[in-house]
Design a protein around this motif. Structure first.
Motif, short mmCIF file in Angstrom:
data_model
loop_
_atom_site.label_atom_id
_atom_site.label_comp_id
_atom_site.label_asym_id
_atom_site.label_seq_id
_atom_site.Cartn_x
_atom_site.Cartn_y
_atom_site.Cartn_z
N VAL A 155 0.84 -1.21 0.00
CA VAL A 155 0.00 0.00 0.00
C VAL A 155 0.87 1.26 0.00
O VAL A 155 0.58 2.25 -0.67
CB VAL A 155 -0.94 0.00 1.23
CG1 VAL A 155 -1.72 1.31 1.30
CG2 VAL A 155 -1.89 -1.19 1.16
N GLN B 271 2.20 3.33 -3.16
CA GLN B 271 1.41 4.30 -3.90
C GLN B 271 2.01 5.71 -3.81
O GLN B 271 2.59 6.09 -2.79
CB GLN B 271 -0.02 4.36 -3.36
CG GLN B 271 -0.84 3.13 -3.70
CD GLN B 271 -2.25 3.24 -3.17
OE1 GLN B 271 -2.47 3.76 -2.09
NE2 GLN B 271 -3.22 2.76 -3.93
N SER C 208 -5.94 11.12 -3.52
CA SER C 208 -7.37 10.86 -3.28
C SER C 208 -8.28 11.74 -4.12
O SER C 208 -9.46 11.45 -4.31
CB SER C 208 -7.70 11.05 -1.79
OG SER C 208 -7.34 12.35 -1.37
N ASN D 73 -9.76 2.22 -5.19
CA ASN D 73 -9.78 0.77 -4.99
C ASN D 73 -9.79 -0.02 -6.28
O ASN D 73 -9.71 -1.25 -6.26
CB ASN D 73 -10.99 0.37 -4.14
CG ASN D 73 -10.91 0.91 -2.74
OD1 ASN D 73 -9.82 1.11 -2.21
ND2 ASN D 73 -12.06 1.14 -2.12
N THR E 104 -7.54 0.37 -8.79
CA THR E 104 -6.21 0.22 -9.37
C THR E 104 -5.71 -1.21 -9.19
O THR E 104 -6.14 -1.94 -8.30
CB THR E 104 -5.20 1.18 -8.73
OG1 THR E 104 -5.06 0.86 -7.35
CG2 THR E 104 -5.65 2.62 -8.88
N SER F 24 -4.31 -1.91 -5.68
CA SER F 24 -5.36 -2.11 -4.68
C SER F 24 -5.99 -3.48 -4.82
O SER F 24 -6.30 -4.14 -3.82
CB SER F 24 -6.45 -1.03 -4.83
OG SER F 24 -5.93 0.25 -4.55
N GLN F 25 -6.17 -3.93 -6.06
CA GLN F 25 -6.75 -5.25 -6.30
C GLN F 25 -5.81 -6.35 -5.81
O GLN F 25 -6.24 -7.35 -5.23
CB GLN F 25 -7.04 -5.44 -7.80
CG GLN F 25 -8.12 -4.53 -8.35
CD GLN F 25 -9.48 -4.80 -7.73
OE1 GLN F 25 -9.90 -5.93 -7.59
NE2 GLN F 25 -10.18 -3.73 -7.35
N VAL G 99 -3.55 -6.07 -3.40
CA VAL G 99 -3.59 -6.04 -1.93
C VAL G 99 -4.83 -6.79 -1.42
O VAL G 99 -4.75 -7.59 -0.48
CB VAL G 99 -3.58 -4.59 -1.41
CG1 VAL G 99 -3.88 -4.55 0.09
CG2 VAL G 99 -2.23 -3.94 -1.69
N GLU G 100 -5.96 -6.54 -2.05
CA GLU G 100 -7.21 -7.17 -1.62
C GLU G 100 -7.18 -8.68 -1.83
O GLU G 100 -7.62 -9.46 -0.98
CB GLU G 100 -8.39 -6.55 -2.39
CG GLU G 100 -9.76 -6.90 -1.84
CD GLU G 100 -9.97 -6.46 -0.40
OE1 GLU G 100 -10.68 -7.18 0.34
OE2 GLU G 100 -9.41 -5.43 0.00
#
Length: 642
Positions: free
Chosen positions: A127, A130, A148, A217, A219, A222-223, A225-226
Motif C-alpha cells: 500500500v 502508492q 485521493s 480501490n 487500481t 489495490s486489487q 492487496v485485496e
C-alpha cells in the motif's frame, strides 16, 4: 482485550521467580515466601494469561466439543488446583508447572502472531508503494493534488523518477517504466502512446502524459492487496481435516491422561503428586498447538511470495487442487497469441470488402473486428452505412447495405452460402498458414476474404515446453477453425487441439476433459469466464477482462505464459509445505506422549509438564520456520523452484 504478546510477557514475568528458584535450588536458594509466593504468582498467571484458554475450553465444552485450548486448560488447571490442595496438606506442590505451561504455550502463539504481523506488514508495504500526489491538468494548468482527489479521465504528467499515480493509458510522450514492485519483472518496460501504465510503478527516463482510467480501490495495486488479504485469510480444505482430527484427538488424549494417572496411582503405587505430574505431562505434550499454525503460516508465506513474483493465488482451495492437475487447457487469442490480430491479406475488391466489413463490425469489440477497422482506417476507407443489424450466433453478423443483405463471419457460414472453388482453395491456403479467414458476402454469396493473423507470443513455445517436460498434457480450446488452430498449436508445441468451439460451449469441453483428469484452464476473455470457473484450477491472464480475472483462482499479473508453470509449481510447493508442517506438528506429540506417560521412567527418561510445554513451543517454532523457508525458494525461468 489483552493481546497475546502482553499475556505472554505477564506470564513470563510472574513465572520467572519460580524458574530462578528451580535453577538456584541446588545452591540452597528458594523463592522467598515459598509456596505462598508461588500461589500468588501462579494465580496472577492463571487469572490473566491463562483466562482465554479456560474460557475457550468452557465454551467448547458447553457445545459438546473440544479443542486445543481444552488440553491447555485441563493441564494447567489440574496442576494449579492440585498444588493448592497439596499446599494445605503439606505435600509437594508444582505451581511452576502450571505457570510455565501457560508461558510456553503463549510463546508458540507469539510466533504465530509475529508471522501474521509480518504478512500484514508485507501488505502495508504494498500500500505504501502508492504515490502520495499527482500533477494533474486542470483548466489548462498543471497542478499538484492529493492522490485521493484524482478522478478517472484526469490527464496526469509523470517526470523521470516519479511514481505513476494511478492506472491509465499514455496519451503523449514515451519512457521506460520499472514495474517490478507490481509484476515482479526486473527489466524496465518500454512505454509509448497507447500503452497502459500501472499505478505505483516508477518512471525511469522520459516524461509522459497519461489519462487516468482506474483510481482508488480499482487500481491494480489495490486489487492485488485485496486478493492477497483474502488468500491469507482463507482456509485450504486440508484445514477441515485437521479440525476433524482435533475433535477426535483431544478426547483420546484426555483418556490417555486419565489412564496414565490410574496406572501410576492405582497399579504402580506412585504418590498422588507423581501420578498427577505424569497425567498432566501427557495432556500438555499432546496439545498440538502447532497444528493450528501448519496451514495458515504456509498459506501466508506462499501467497505473499507469489504476489512478489506477479502470481496472485486467491485462496487455499487452489493449492490443494493444483497438486493433482494433469491437463492444462489454453484459450488461444490473447493467451497463447498476442491478442492483437492484424489484417494480412484481402481477396477480392479491397475497397468494397473493407467498406462492408468495417460497416458491419463497427459496433463490435472482438479483436478480429478491431483489426478490420484498423485496416480500413489505415487505408482511409469509409465504413458502409448499415441498417437492420443482426448477430448470427457463433457465425457472424448481418445487415442491409445499399438495399442488399450483407454479412461478415467465419467458416460456419459456408453451410448456408455459396463460395467459388477458387476462393475456397485460397481460403485453405490462408488457414494452413495459421491465418484466420473472415468471409464477406452479399445476397447469399461470398464476395471476398479477409485474412487476419494473430501471432503466438514469444514466450508461448517455451512455456508449453516446460509444462510438457513435467508430464502435463496441453490442450488448446478455441473458437477458431481447425486448420488455423492446428497451425498455431504446431508452432508452440501444443499436444491436442479442440477447435470450432462456440463461446458458450467452452465450459462443456472443460467438463468433458475433467472426466479423465483434473484440469487447469488458462484464459483472458469474457467468454473464458465460464471455463475458468468450471476448471479445477482457473488461471487468468493479468491483461484480461475483469470478469475473467474474477473467475480465475490464480491471476498472472505479468501476462507471461511462462508464469503458468511457476504458478503451478509454487502452489504445489506451498501445499507440500502445509503437509510437512502437519507432520512436524504431530511428530512431537507422537514421540513425546510415551515419554510423558512415564514409559521410560526406569531408565531415567521423563518429561515434566514445564518441559512438555517447552517442547510444544518448539513444535510451533519448527512449523513457523518451515513456512518461512518458502520465502527462500528460488524460481528459475523454466518455472522450477529450488
Amino acid at each position: 482485550m489483552m493481546t497475546i504478546t502482553k499475556r505472554f510477557w505477564i506470564s513470563l514475568i510472574f513465572s520467572f521467580p519460580m524458574l530462578l528458584g528451580m535453577v538456584m535450588m541446588p545452591f540452597g536458594w528458594m523463592v522467598p515466601g515459598g509456596a505462598w509466593t508461588q500461589l500468588i504468582l501462579t494465580t496472577i498467571v492463571m487469572a490473566v494469561s491463562a483466562r482465554p484458554f479456560l474460557q475457550s475450553a468452557w465454551a467448547s465444552f458447553q457445545k459438546h466439543h473440544s479443542n486445543m485450548d481444552t488440553l491447555v486448560a485441563i493441564g494447567t488447571a489440574t496442576a494449579y488446583f492440585y498444588s493448592v490442595y497439596a499446599m494445605f496438606t503439606n505435600q509437594a506442590v508444582f505451581f511452576e508447572s502450571a505457570a510455565f505451561v501457560v508461558t510456553f504455550v503463549l510463546l508458540g502463539q507469539v510466533f504465530e502472531e509475529r508471522m501474521r504481523n509480518n504478512a500484514s506488514n508485507a501488505i502495508e508495504k504494498l500500500v505504501d508503494l502508492q504515490a502520495k500526489e499527482a500533477e494533474v491538468l486542470r483548466d489548462g494548468q498543471l497542478v499538484k493534488i492529493p492522490l485521493s482527489d484524482v478522478v478517472a479521465g484526469d490527464i496526469i504528467k509523470v517526470k523521470p523518477g516519479q511514481k505513476v499515480a494511478v492506472d491509465g493509458v499514455i496519451t503523449d510522450g514515451n519512457s521506460t517504466v520499472d514495474e517490478s514492485m507490481v509484476t515482479g519483472e526486473s527489466m524496465p518496460v518500454d512505454k509509448v502512446v497507447g500503452d497502459k501504465v500501472i499505478g505505483s510503478t516508477i518512471n525511469n527516463t522520459g516524461t509522459f502524459m497519461f489519462r487516468a482510467e482506474k483510481v482508488g480501490n480499482e487500481t491494480m495495486l489495490s486489487q492485488i492487496v485485496e486478493l492477497v488479504k483474502k488468500a491469507q485469510n482463507s482456509h485450504a480444505p486440508i484445514q477441515k481435516l485437521t479440525d476433524k482430527i482435533s475433535e477426535i484427538f483431544v478426547p483420546i488424549v484426555l483418556i490417555l491422561s486419565i489412564t496414565t494417572f490410574l496406572v501410576w496411582y492405582v497399579f504402580l503405587g506412585a504418590t498422588l503428586a507423581n501420578a498427577l505430574i505424569f497425567a498432566v505431562s501427557v495432556v500438555v505434550i499432546a496439545c498440538p498447538c502447532a497444528l493450528g499454525l501448519a496451514t495458515p503460516t504456509a498459506l501466508m508465506v506462499g501467497t505473499g511470495r507469489g504476489a512478489k513474483m506477479g502470481i496472485l493465488i486467491k485462496n487455499g482451495e487452489v493449492l490443494e487442487e493444483v497438486s493433482d492437475v494433469k491437463t492444462v487447457v489454453f484459450d488461444k487469442t490473447g493467451t497463447i497469441t498476442n491478442g492483437k490480430p492484424e489484417v494480412t491479406d484481402i481477396i477480392g475488391d479491397e475497397q468494397q470488402i473493407l467498406a462492408i466489413a468495417a460497416g458491419l463490425e463497427e459496433s463490435s469489440e472482438h479483436p478480429l473486428a478491431t483489426a478490420i477497422l484498423d485496416r480500413a482506417k489505415e487505408l482511409k476507407i469509409t465504413p458502409a452505412t448499415t441498417n437492420n443489424f443482426q448477430a448470427i450466433e457463433g457465425k457472424g453478423v448481418q445487415a442491409i447495405v445499399d438495399n442488399h443483405e450483407a454479412f461478415v463471419g467465419n467458416d460456419k457460414l459456408l453451410a448456408d452460402v455459396k463460395i467459388t472453388k477458387a476462393m475456397e482453395q485460397q481460403m485453405i491456403q490462408l488457414q494452413n498458414a495459421a491465418k484466420t479467414v473472415v468471409f464477406v458476402g452479399m445476397n447469399q454469396k461470398i464476395i471476398g476474404l479477409i485474412a487476419i493473423q494473430d501471432a503466438p507470443k514469444e514466450t508461448s513455445k517455451a512455456a508449453i515446453a516446460t509444462l510438457r517436460a513435467r508430464g502435463l498434457r496441453t490442450v488448446m480450446l478455441t473458437g477458431d477453425n481447425i486448420r488455423v488452430a492446428q497451425a498455431i498449436a504446431k508452432q508452440v508445441g501444443i499436444d491436442e487441439v479442440i477447435a470450432d468451439v462456440l463461446p458458450g460451449d467452452k465450459a462443456d469441453h472443460v467438463q468433458a476433459l475433467q472426466k479423465e483428469s483434473k484440469v487447469a484452464f488458462v484464459g483472458d476473455g469474457i467468454n473464458d469466464a465460464p471455463a475458468l470457473t468450471m476448471a479445477d484450477v482457473g488461471i487468468a491472464m493479468g491483461s484480461g477482462t475483469d470478469i475473467a480475472i474474477e473467475s480465475g483462482g490464480i491471476v498472472l499479473v505479468k501476462n507471461d505464459l511462462r508464469d503458468v508453470a511457476k504458478a503451478l509449481e509454487l502452489s504445489k510447493k506451498t501445499f507440500n509445505r502445509i503437509k510437512l508442517n502437519l507432520f512436524w506438528a504431530f511428530i512431537y506429540n507422537v514421540l513425546g506422549i510415551p515419554v510423558a506417560a512415564g514409559l521410560f521412567f526406569t531408565i531415567g527418561l521423563t518429561l515434566s509438564p514445564e518441559l512438555a510445554g517447552l517442547a510444544m513451543a518448539f513444535s510451533s517454532l519448527s512449523v513457523v520456520t518451515s513456512s518461512v523457508l518458502l520465502n527462500k525458494a528460488k524460481i528459475s525461468t523454466d518455472g522450477k523452484i529450488a
